[in-house]
Enzyme design. Sequence first.
Site, PDB file in Angstrom:
ATOM      1  N   LYS A  38       0.914  -1.201  -0.055  1.00 53.64           N
ATOM      2  CA  LYS A  38      -0.027  -0.146   0.034  1.00 53.64           C
ATOM      3  C   LYS A  38       0.728   1.326  -0.075  1.00 53.64           C
ATOM      4  O   LYS A  38       2.046   1.219   0.417  1.00 53.64           O
ATOM      5  CB  LYS A  38      -0.953  -0.086   1.296  1.00 53.64           C
ATOM      6  N   TYR A 264      13.099  31.271   5.313  1.00 53.24           N
ATOM      7  CA  TYR A 264      12.037  32.088   5.565  1.00 53.24           C
ATOM      8  C   TYR A 264      11.843  32.366   7.159  1.00 53.24           C
ATOM      9  O   TYR A 264      12.025  31.588   7.927  1.00 53.24           O
ATOM     10  CB  TYR A 264      10.734  31.327   5.161  1.00 53.24           C
TER      11      TYR A 264
HETATM   12  C1  LIG Z   1      -0.519  -1.887   7.032  1.00 56.04           C
HETATM   13  C2  LIG Z   1      -0.833  -3.155   7.255  1.00 56.04           C
HETATM   14  C3  LIG Z   1      -0.009  -4.440   7.675  1.00 56.04           C
HETATM   15  C4  LIG Z   1       1.626  -4.166   7.567  1.00 56.04           C
HETATM   16  O1  LIG Z   1       1.984  -3.484   8.780  1.00 56.04           O
HETATM   17  P1  LIG Z   1       3.805  -3.765   8.912  1.00 56.04           P
HETATM   18  O2  LIG Z   1       3.829  -3.128  10.501  1.00 56.04           O
HETATM   19  O3  LIG Z   1       4.182  -2.499   7.881  1.00 56.04           O
HETATM   20  O4  LIG Z   1       4.275  -4.936   8.672  1.00 56.04           O
HETATM   21  C5  LIG Z   1      -0.528  -5.577   7.909  1.00 56.04           C
HETATM   22  N1  LIG Z   1      -1.754  -5.720   8.231  1.00 56.04           N
HETATM   23  C6  LIG Z   1      -2.567  -4.669   7.903  1.00 56.04           C
HETATM   24  C7  LIG Z   1      -4.134  -4.697   8.260  1.00 56.04           C
HETATM   25  C8  LIG Z   1      -2.074  -3.292   7.497  1.00 56.04           C
HETATM   26  O5  LIG Z   1      -3.315  -2.401   7.350  1.00 56.04           O
END
Ligand SMILES: *Cc1c(COP(=O)(O)O)cnc(C)c1O
Length: 368
Positions: A38, A264
Amino acid sequence: MTKVGETVLEIDLRALEHNYLYLRSKINTETKFLGVVKAFAYGSDSIAIAKKLESLGADYLAVAYTSEGVALRNAGIKLPILVLHPQEVSFATMIEKCLEPSLYSRTIFSSFLKMAKDLGQKNYPVHLKFNTGLNRLGLGEKDIDYILGSLEGVDKIKISSLFSHLAASEDLNEKDFTISQLNQFEKISSTIISKLKYRPKRHMLNTSGIINYPEAQYDMVRSGIGLYGYGNEAAEDEKLIPVGSLKTIISQIHKIGPNESVGYNRAFVSNTSMVTATLPLGHADGIGRQYGNRIGHVSIHGKLAPIIGNVCMDMIMVDITGIDCMEGDEVIVFGKEHSGEDLASSAKTITYELLTGISQRVKRIYFD
Ligand SMILES: *Cc1c(COP(=O)(O)O)cnc(C)c1O
């Protein structure tokens, strides 16, 4: 390695392979592995990462939103893709692109079931998400009868998996809470399995779950941050290799006298003579204002240079007094030689936010 010449995110797919094999070594060979890609594969490049994971033999991928899954399908990714947080408006697209929804509420469950029926689906794979204490998304124990009742005599969808998500898998002070989540999941999932004629997969663990609670690996694990080279604790960071290295270049060097200001709102005022370098990356590239004013550091020829003054949209200025460097020299913002964990924690944030914040205008370069 040649000079980068501009701001780039180097993506090392060999590091991804190393991390994948390391995480796999923590679980049984039969346990399936879902790679979480993701948010542009945690700010890198979801297509390049998904292709590499596919070639490495990963079993599943996950994204948060449907559009992210569509991008992977359009790039030719064939692995099953779980969409963790879909909305009703995207259900027709999901089915068209063979994306598998996480069904996390009665509303979402019922509307997906209706869509599968309207589109003439049979045994369409879906995943039931249970809330066991994170209180974010998920069905509860009280919904089991409703779900099973709706499925009776219905073959439009098939439950491919049952899953839940830990709230504090990286925090061993919360071990009791984690164990209560694991127990709750065991109870809910075994109730459902005992009432189905087939056996869905079960999965619970993210990266820190794999490391701290491997006994709860069930049939599959879901790893994101570990694949990208960060393990939420120093001992794991040592075993993993950062996949992304954010690098830039010195655009200009200035000699600054006492009582001169930099940037800035004159947020930095020098009290002695000093040397500064201006770098072509700013908050629009993902280095937010929280890193300004000596909080964050970059690395130049192995020496740390603090960011001074406010972070601009397209630039930061760093103090290079005493560092032997020239205009055009390479700067490491974070990566293998200068840990993203250190940079993130300096600004009281986490690697997840630092990595996913790298914006799309930063050029990606690949090594494999
Ligand atoms: C993002 C996510 C993961 C991955 O978690 P990590 O800590 O990056 O390994 C796993 N399960 C769900 C439901 C998530 O939303």
